[in-house]
Design a protein around this motif. Structure first.
Motif, PDB file in Angstrom:
ATOM      1  N   ILE A 328       0.841  -1.200   0.000  1.00  9.02           N
ATOM      2  CA  ILE A 328       0.000   0.000   0.000  1.00  9.02           C
ATOM      3  C   ILE A 328       0.876   1.250   0.000  1.00  9.02           C
ATOM      4  O   ILE A 328       0.613   2.216  -0.725  1.00  9.02           O
ATOM      5  N   ILE A 329       1.935   1.229   0.820  1.00  9.11           N
ATOM      6  CA  ILE A 329       2.867   2.356   0.855  1.00  9.11           C
ATOM      7  C   ILE A 329       3.533   2.518  -0.510  1.00  9.11           C
ATOM      8  O   ILE A 329       3.635   3.629  -1.056  1.00  9.11           O
ATOM      9  N   ASN A 330       4.017   1.400  -1.066  1.00  4.54           N
ATOM     10  CA  ASN A 330       4.702   1.456  -2.358  1.00  4.54           C
ATOM     11  C   ASN A 330       3.798   1.953  -3.471  1.00  4.54           C
ATOM     12  O   ASN A 330       4.264   2.556  -4.447  1.00  4.54           O
ATOM     13  N   ASP A 331       2.514   1.715  -3.307  1.00  2.21           N
ATOM     14  CA  ASP A 331       1.563   2.117  -4.345  1.00  2.21           C
ATOM     15  C   ASP A 331       1.474   3.629  -4.472  1.00  2.21           C
ATOM     16  O   ASP A 331       0.972   4.136  -5.482  1.00  2.21           O
ATOM     17  N   HIS A 332       2.001   4.356  -3.480  1.00  2.00           N
ATOM     18  CA  HIS A 332       1.913   5.814  -3.551  1.00  2.00           C
ATOM     19  C   HIS A 332       2.652   6.358  -4.768  1.00  2.00           C
ATOM     20  O   HIS A 332       2.268   7.390  -5.332  1.00  2.00           O
ATOM     21  N   ILE A 333       3.702   5.671  -5.201  1.00  2.00           N
ATOM     22  CA  ILE A 333       4.457   6.164  -6.351  1.00  2.00           C
ATOM     23  C   ILE A 333       3.663   5.976  -7.641  1.00  2.00           C
ATOM     24  O   ILE A 333       3.739   6.791  -8.556  1.00  2.00           O
ATOM     25  N   VAL A 334       2.880   4.886  -7.695  1.00  2.00           N
ATOM     26  CA  VAL A 334       1.996   4.693  -8.852  1.00  2.00           C
ATOM     27  C   VAL A 334       0.954   5.809  -8.881  1.00  2.00           C
ATOM     28  O   VAL A 334       0.656   6.385  -9.945  1.00  2.00           O
ATOM     29  N   GLN A 335       0.408   6.114  -7.709  1.00  2.00           N
ATOM     30  CA  GLN A 335      -0.570   7.195  -7.624  1.00  2.00           C
ATOM     31  C   GLN A 335       0.068   8.531  -7.986  1.00  2.00           C
ATOM     32  O   GLN A 335      -0.561   9.376  -8.640  1.00  2.00           O
ATOM     33  N   THR A 336       1.315   8.730  -7.561  1.00  2.00           N
ATOM     34  CA  THR A 336       2.027   9.966  -7.901  1.00  2.00           C
ATOM     35  C   THR A 336       2.123  10.134  -9.407  1.00  2.00           C
ATOM     36  O   THR A 336       1.799  11.199  -9.951  1.00  2.00           O
ATOM     37  N   ILE A 337       2.557   9.079 -10.090  1.00  2.00           N
ATOM     38  CA  ILE A 337       2.699   9.142 -11.549  1.00  2.00           C
ATOM     39  C   ILE A 337       1.348   9.369 -12.216  1.00  2.00           C
ATOM     40  O   ILE A 337       1.209  10.219 -13.112  1.00  2.00           O
ATOM     41  N   ASP A 338       0.334   8.625 -11.769  1.00  3.84           N
ATOM     42  CA  ASP A 338      -1.008   8.767 -12.360  1.00  3.84           C
ATOM     43  C   ASP A 338      -1.541  10.194 -12.193  1.00  3.84           C
ATOM     44  O   ASP A 338      -2.118  10.780 -13.122  1.00  3.84           O
ATOM     45  N   MET A 339      -1.338  10.744 -10.987  1.00  2.88           N
ATOM     46  CA  MET A 339      -1.836  12.090 -10.723  1.00  2.88           C
ATOM     47  C   MET A 339      -1.091  13.129 -11.562  1.00  2.88           C
ATOM     48  O   MET A 339      -1.710  14.016 -12.171  1.00  2.88           O
ATOM     49  N   LEU A 340       0.224  13.004 -11.605  1.00  6.46           N
ATOM     50  CA  LEU A 340       1.024  14.010 -12.303  1.00  6.46           C
ATOM     51  C   LEU A 340       0.843  13.939 -13.812  1.00  6.46           C
ATOM     52  O   LEU A 340       0.956  14.955 -14.510  1.00  6.46           O
ATOM     53  N   GLN A 341       0.566  12.759 -14.337  1.00  3.42           N
ATOM     54  CA  GLN A 341       0.377  12.634 -15.782  1.00  3.42           C
ATOM     55  C   GLN A 341      -0.941  13.248 -16.248  1.00  3.42           C
ATOM     56  O   GLN A 341      -1.142  13.432 -17.454  1.00  3.42           O
ATOM     57  N   GLN A 342      -1.824  13.559 -15.324  1.00  3.07           N
ATOM     58  CA  GLN A 342      -3.099  14.172 -15.689  1.00  3.07           C
ATOM     59  C   GLN A 342      -2.974  15.674 -15.941  1.00  3.07           C
ATOM     60  O   GLN A 342      -3.871  16.285 -16.535  1.00  3.07           O
TER      61      GLN A 342
END
Length: 452
Positions: A328-342
């Motif tokens: 769950i913690i590691n998933d924050h980087i996936v969320q970071t990329i997804d958010m920033l790519q928007q």
């Protein structure tokens, strides 16, 4: 600069201030013959330099909202034939006034871009501050990683020899990296607080170690009841002699004391295990599982002392998070990329998602989320990876460890370099330029500064 107001009163004696206050164009044929304005400074300049200031054309700069944002002043119109100073004609005044509006537009646009950049950067810092404030255990991580990152990349920029002698980042590229560094953990806004704030292995909405303390007290109570029953039986035994009773009671007290001491040691071990650490050995895990088999009564129901979930959490090898929580913690980087790519970035910020999303990648391809290798990672992402690790190692606000001294942090980074987790060339620059010390002197405690 010329003041618009002098002691709270409009400064109408200075021609540029007057135009700035009134919005009127002022055309002066000859400063030495004109009354109503203070040209003492001009005359002093002329006397000192031998120049002759004569005609002045002062025009207000108005933006699209008719706000005065400046003043344009022209000095000494020249006659093309004689090259002598002449007054500004009405035609020239019209042309200058038209040009001044274009100048005002250009200045307004520049100010608007600057203000938008300030707003954008402030908003980004606001997000980072909110993420840091979300958990007391991440402290100022989002604010400090940019500091280390920029220190390291600035060292790259000034390198005259070595692997980075031909590497240079423009001001726009440096700004792009700074923005990415501030946003590198923005995905943590989606991370549940119970995971981010998990200070001990048994913590959920509360630390379950207190529940285990209660169970131990129940065990001690039950043991006390057993001892009291045995003591009563010994003391009421009509067939035993007084000497036999005395010996039996002495043996009972010793066994009881030994049992309590063992229980206390077991509980101290569980408390220590609950804190978490860098590594938990197999024998300690076996001891936890052995303690789990103790039996206790919960409202008359006999149960194992530790549940499967409690054993699973207490046997976490490193830190306080289970494998599922770590994911769950590691998933924050996936969320970071997804958010920033928007976001619709301008051209000079198009690499922000790549830089921000690459700080958990490793040179050997074992990092996440994309498993990039050395050649697939930018220098900026590699620099941010070192900054992220170094800040985490030295941070004093992590729930399961104290902030490491510089020597230990650098030793661990050295191991990570040898294991192809961080870039060796950037690490060497980090060492050579003593960036660790520059950062430490600003942000770490004196007890952590144990090396030069």
């Amino acid at each position: 600069p010329v003041k618009l107001y002098d002691e709270g009163k409009p400064n109408t004696r200075m021609i540029s201030a007057y135009v700035g206050l009134t919005g009127e164009t002022v055309n002066i044929p000859d400063a030495y013959k004109t009354k109503g304005f203070d040209f003492s400074g001009t005359k002093a300049f002329d006397k000192k330099t031998g120049y002759r200031s004569k005609s002045f054309l002062t025009v207000p700069l108005k933006n699209h909202e008719e706000e005065i944002i400046g003043v344009l002043q022209l000095l000494n119109a020249l006659d093309k034939k004689t090259n002598e100073s002449i007054p500004f004609s009405a035609k020239i005044q019209d042309i200058v006034e038209a040009l001044s509006s274009q100048a005002a537009v250009a200045i307004t646009n520049k100010n608007l871009i600057r203000d938008l950049e300030i707003l954008f950067e402030s908003f980004i810092k606001l997000i980072a501050t909110a993420i840091d404030a979300k958990s007391p255990y991440t402290g100022e991580h989002c604010a400090r990683v940019p500091e280390i990152t920029m220190m390291l990349v600035e060292a790259v920029n000034v390198s005259k020899d070595g692997p980075f002698k031909d590497v240079h980042f423009s001001d726009k590229e440096m700004y792009e990296l700074k923005i990415a560094a501030w946003l590198h953990d923005c995905g943590k806004v989606t991370t549940p607080e119970y995971v981010v704030d998990k200070a001990t292995k048994l913590e959920t909405i509360y630390d379950r170690i207190h529940t285990l303390d209660t169970r131990f007290e129940v065990l001690k109570r039950d043991e006390e009841i057993k001892v009291l029953k045995k003591r009563l039986k010994i003391e009421t035994d009509v067939f035993a002699s007084e000497a036999d009773k005395k010996d039996a009671l002495k043996s009972l007290r010793k066994k009881h004391k030994d049992k309590l001491v063992k229980m206390e040691k077991e509980m101290d071990f569980i408390r220590a295990t609950n804190i978490g650490g860098e590594f938990m050995s197999g024998d300690k895990k076996d001891r936890v599982k052995k303690i789990a088999k103790y039996r206790w009564k919960d409202n008359g129901t006999v149960k194992d002392f530790l549940s499967e979930n409690e054993v699973y959490n207490l046997c976490i090898t490193k830190g306080t998070l289970t494998a599922e929580e770590r994911q769950i913690i590691n998933d924050h980087i996936v969320q970071t990329i997804d958010m920033l790519q928007q976001l619709p970035y301008p051209k000079h910020l198009k690499n922000v998602p790549e830089f921000a999303g690459g700080h958990h990648e490793k040179l050997d391809g074992t990092g996440y989320p994309k498993g990039l290798t050395k050649d697939e990672m930018s220098v900026q992402a590699k620099a941010m990876a070192i900054a992220d690790i170094f800040e985490a190692l030295t941070a004093k606000d992590r729930p399961y460890k104290e902030g490491k001294a510089l020597s230990m942090a650098m030793r661990i980074l050295g191991f990570m370099k040898n294991d192809a987790h961080v870039d060796p060339e950037l690490f060497e620059l980090f060492v050579q330029e003593k960036i660790y010390l520059k950062y430490g002197e600003q942000y770490l405690g004196p007890e952590q500064l144990d090396m030069d």
